[in-house]
Write an enzyme that holds these catalytic residues in place. Structure first.
Site, PDB file in Angstrom:
ATOM      1  CB  CYS A 135      38.806  12.120-115.049  1.00 41.46           C
ATOM      2  SG  CYS A 135      39.476  11.164-114.160  1.00 41.46           S
ATOM      3  CD1 TRP A 148      37.090  11.544-107.829  1.00 35.82           C
ATOM      4  CD2 TRP A 148      36.797  10.061-108.468  1.00 35.82           C
ATOM      5  NE1 TRP A 148      36.310  11.691-107.074  1.00 35.82           N
ATOM      6  CE2 TRP A 148      35.954  10.293-107.413  1.00 35.82           C
ATOM      7  CE3 TRP A 148      36.581   9.330-110.084  1.00 35.82           C
ATOM      8  CZ2 TRP A 148      34.618   9.075-107.164  1.00 35.82           C
ATOM      9  CZ3 TRP A 148      35.445   8.116-108.963  1.00 35.82           C
ATOM     10  CH2 TRP A 148      35.019   7.843-107.731  1.00 35.82           C
ATOM     11  CG  ASN A 196      35.328  12.023-117.503  1.00 35.21           C
ATOM     12  OD1 ASN A 196      35.322  11.294-117.174  1.00 35.21           O
ATOM     13  ND2 ASN A 196      34.995  12.607-118.524  1.00 35.21           N
ATOM     14  N   GLY A 197      36.422   8.260-118.035  1.00 30.40           N
ATOM     15  CA  GLY A 197      35.331   7.496-118.193  1.00 30.40           C
ATOM     16  C   GLY A 197      35.547   6.104-117.517  1.00 30.40           C
ATOM     17  CD  GLU A 249      22.475  20.345 -99.679  1.00 26.88           C
ATOM     18  OE1 GLU A 249      22.865  18.915-100.363  1.00 26.88           O
ATOM     19  OE2 GLU A 249      23.509  21.190-100.080  1.00 26.88           O
ATOM     20  CD  GLU A 252      29.570  18.105-100.176  1.00 25.30           C
ATOM     21  OE1 GLU A 252      30.043  17.379-101.025  1.00 25.30           O
ATOM     22  OE2 GLU A 252      28.755  19.023-100.766  1.00 25.30           O
TER      23      GLU A 252
HETATM   24  C1  F6R Z   1      27.346  18.372-102.775  1.00 26.96           C
HETATM   25  C2  F6R Z   1      27.471  18.013-104.326  1.00 26.96           C
HETATM   26  C3  F6R Z   1      27.113  17.190-105.045  1.00 26.96           C
HETATM   27  C4  F6R Z   1      26.293  17.401-106.522  1.00 26.96           C
HETATM   28  C5  F6R Z   1      25.987  16.376-106.770  1.00 26.96           C
HETATM   29  C6  F6R Z   1      25.394  16.565-108.648  1.00 26.96           C
HETATM   30  O1  F6R Z   1      27.897  19.695-102.184  1.00 26.96           O
HETATM   31  O2  F6R Z   1      27.898  19.286-104.415  1.00 26.96           O
HETATM   32  O3  F6R Z   1      25.740  16.315-104.174  1.00 26.96           O
HETATM   33  O4  F6R Z   1      25.613  18.233-105.867  1.00 26.96           O
HETATM   34  O5  F6R Z   1      26.905  15.765-107.206  1.00 26.96           O
HETATM   35  O6  F6R Z   1      25.876  17.200-108.522  1.00 26.96           O
HETATM   36  P1  F6R Z   1      25.209  18.055-109.962  1.00 26.96           P
HETATM   37  O7  F6R Z   1      24.455  19.128-109.691  1.00 26.96           O
HETATM   38  O8  F6R Z   1      26.528  19.028-111.227  1.00 26.96           O
HETATM   39  O9  F6R Z   1      24.243  16.857-111.200  1.00 26.96           O
END
Ligand code: F6R
Length: 595
Positions: free
Chosen positions: A2, A76, A102-103, A473, A480
């Site tokens: 959000c 979201w 948000n939350g 990865e 996704e």
């Molecule tokens: C996948 C992706 C997520 C983020 C995860 C952590 O492409 O983007 O898996 O890597 O949500 O997000 P950050 O790096 O913002 O902590």
């Protein structure tokens, strides 16, 4: 998750929040809404879908007049389906108080029980907030009522409430991110956003709102006032200039941010290693001297952490741990004041990582974060930080931030081995190879493969050593972006179960680096091939077992960086062929600010 933006000032508030909200779309894109103070009431518009292409004229059909105070939200969904009614803002019964949130309000059922007689029209947890404020405001002024309401909420929350009767706007931070932007020395225009990216086009002057604090403005252009929620004490805040070149947050001629950001890796790997040598050496020393180092992240960043474990073992002969952030609390018994935690996060806002930092802090462990967003909550929660310099990453699917994180960790491992210059040399060469690799012919070669894979029901990915986490990865990218249940495995694990998945034509991406794992990897490839698997080899050299070869440069210890790039391109093209929007994967959001 959000995105929230609020504005009060001399410009047309609805126009400003609409522009800012578009910068927050990556935080959630189920639905959106805007509310503005119009005389002594509130006008609003809410719609299902993305804010992306919405023009001001569409918003002005619903909110006709010029307004100087407005709030907006991109959602979201957590509680309640994706419907117009569940979109924020939410109003009280009188239609004079509006809230964006948000939350998660963990105790919303209980609180709702105490709000008999109120008319609720959504299934959200958020809707109780304006009604709580409405009830409390019968006995106290609006700002006080909003603070008292905030105190009653359990769980991580951030909200902004506006009141058309008093013209006041209040923003409350209780675990979810909010940052304040001001124009000038603290007076005049006033912004509150989920992150600094929201309003950076308008101002780079920020005032940090910390957890357990609120900020209030009466909309008259006077300086905002900050208060502690628990004591009510007024807090003095500094205006800080953010000198951060986030790069362009526009598509710049590309169809999607995803492919634009993949192509930006021509430059971002070099930018990532453009670090202050003294700082890198200081972090490397901290790792060398720590009594246990933990790399901590989620999702893709978690796989980067895992790669870091291999990099340090291989390059610096040093054992460090990698832990998924949501599991980190289980390791707290190992934490001491001599432990070093290195959280890795693109957004710097991920709730699971922030909670892990709290765990480390509770044990007085040292925290040095590796981040991409300047001014993020994690930056302020850490003892120290350093940046990966990838610039704004807008696509939900992480690409350039990932390879930038991998580059910095590789550099750190070399620094810890006392070989910083060797590391720089390797990574500069790798950056050059990536530049050569990202050409139209290479992309076309991968697109042709995407055509044959787009209809597949599953894809396996295998790797070993440094490239085992990269296989994991790669699976995330395909899951996704393409909604294919891709799975990554260590090559050696195939015979312990996953081989049962292989049938005639099952696609298997094999990452075959030119290192000591090569022969074993080729053995794993033969096991899959013998059972009818279709082998896509990612490797510097071709091999007779490959049905399709994706050539990558021989990058030595930097192989994880070059090996993930063809999968990023493949995921992009499969997504397009499957009719999916690769910038906005189903059910996901970029900043995961809920647990
Ligand atoms: C996948 C992706 C997520 C983020 C995860 C952590 O492409 O983007 O898996 O890597 O949500 O997000 P950050 O790096 O913002 O902590």
């Amino acid at each position: 998750m959000c995105g929230i933006i609020a504005y009060t000032g001399n410009k047309d508030a609805v126009t400003v929040v609409l522009e800012c909200l578009k910068k927050l779309e990556y935080r959630g894109y189920d639905s959106w809404g805007i509310a503005a103070v119009t005389g002594d009431s509130i006008s609003q518009v809410k719609r299902v879908g993305k804010i992306g292409e919405v023009g001001i004229s569409q918003v002005k059909e619903a909110i006709k007049s010029e307004n100087h105070t407005a709030i907006a939200h991109t959602r979201w969904a957590t509680h309640g389906g994706v419907t117009q009614q569940n979109a924020h803002p939410h109003l009280d019964c009188t239609g004079t108080i509006a809230v964006v949130h948000n939350g998660i309000v963990d105790n919303h059922d209980e609180l709702k029980g105490g709000l008999a007689g109120h008319r609720f029209i959504s299934q959200t947890d958020t809707e109780i907030i304006p009604h709580l404020i409405e009830t409390l405001a019968k006995r106290m002024e609006f700002g006080r009522a909003a603070v008292e309401a905030a105190k009653m909420l359990n769980g991580r929350s951030a909200f902004v409430a506006i009141d058309s009767k008093s013209g006041m706007l209040i923003a409350v931070r209780k675990g979810s991110p909010l940052i304040v932007g001001v124009n000038g020395a603290g007076a005049g225009e006033f912004f509150v956003g989920s992150d600094v990216m929201a309003f950076l086009d308008y101002t780079n002057k920020v005032m940090y709102l910390d957890d357990g604090e609120c900020v209030v403005t009466d909309g008259s252009g006077t300086a905002p006032k900050f208060f502690a929620l628990d004591t009510g004490k007024e807090l003095q805040k500094r205006v800080v200039d953010i000198h951060w070149h986030r790069g362009s947050a526009e598509k710049e001629g590309y169809d999607h941010f995803f492919i634009k950001e993949i192509m930006e890796q021509k430059h971002t790997i070099a930018a990532a290693i453009n670090q202050d040598d003294d700082k890198i050496m200081a972090v490397a020393d901290a790792i060398r001297n720590a009594f246990g180092t933990f790399l901590v992240g989620c999702g893709t960043a978690g796989k980067v952490c895992m790669t870091g474990e291999y990099l340090f073992s291989r390059i610096a002969n040093k054992h460090i741990n990698s832990v998924i952030a949501s599991e980190f609390a289980n390791y707290q018994h190992y934490l001491t004041p001599r432990t070093l935690m290195i959280p890795i996060s693109q957004s710097g806002e991920t709730a699971d990582v922030l909670e892990a930092i709290e765990v480390a802090k509770s044990k007085n462990s040292r925290v040095i974060s590796l981040l991409n967003v300047f001014g993020s909550t994690m930056m302020r929660a850490s003892d120290d930080f350093f940046m990966v310099n990838a610039g704004a990453e807008m696509a939900v699917v992480s690409t350039k931030a990932t390879t930038a994180q991998l580059a910095v960790l590789t550099l750190l491992a070399y620094a810890a081995a006392g070989e910083l210059q060797e590391g720089k040399f390797l990574l500069m060469n790798t950056a050059g190879s990536v530049n050569d690799m990202l050409n139209p012919r290479y992309e076309e070669h991968i697109r042709n493969l995407a055509v044959s894979l787009a209809g597949k029901k599953d894809i396996l990915i295998i790797g070993r050593g440094l490239n085992y986490p990269i296989a994991l990865e790669a699976a995330i990218k395909l899951q996704e972006a393409c909604c294919i249940p891709a799975q990554g495995f260590a090559g050696g694990e195939l015979k312990h179960g996953p081989l049962a998945l292989v049938e005639e034509g099952t696609p298997c991406i094999a990452i075959v680096a030119n290192d000591e794992t090569k022969n074993d990897m080729l053995g794993s490839v033969m096991e899959v091939k013998a059972r009818g698997g279709y082998i896509i080899g990612i490797s510097p050299q071709s091999h007779s077992s490959f049905d399709y070869w994706l050539k990558v440069p021989d990058a030595g210890n930097a192989s994880p960086i070059v090996n993930i790039i063809p999968v990023q391109i493949l995921a992009y093209h499969i997504a397009i062929l499957r009719g999916l929007n690769p910038d906005y994967p189903r059910n996901l959001a970029k900043s995961v600010t809920v647990k």
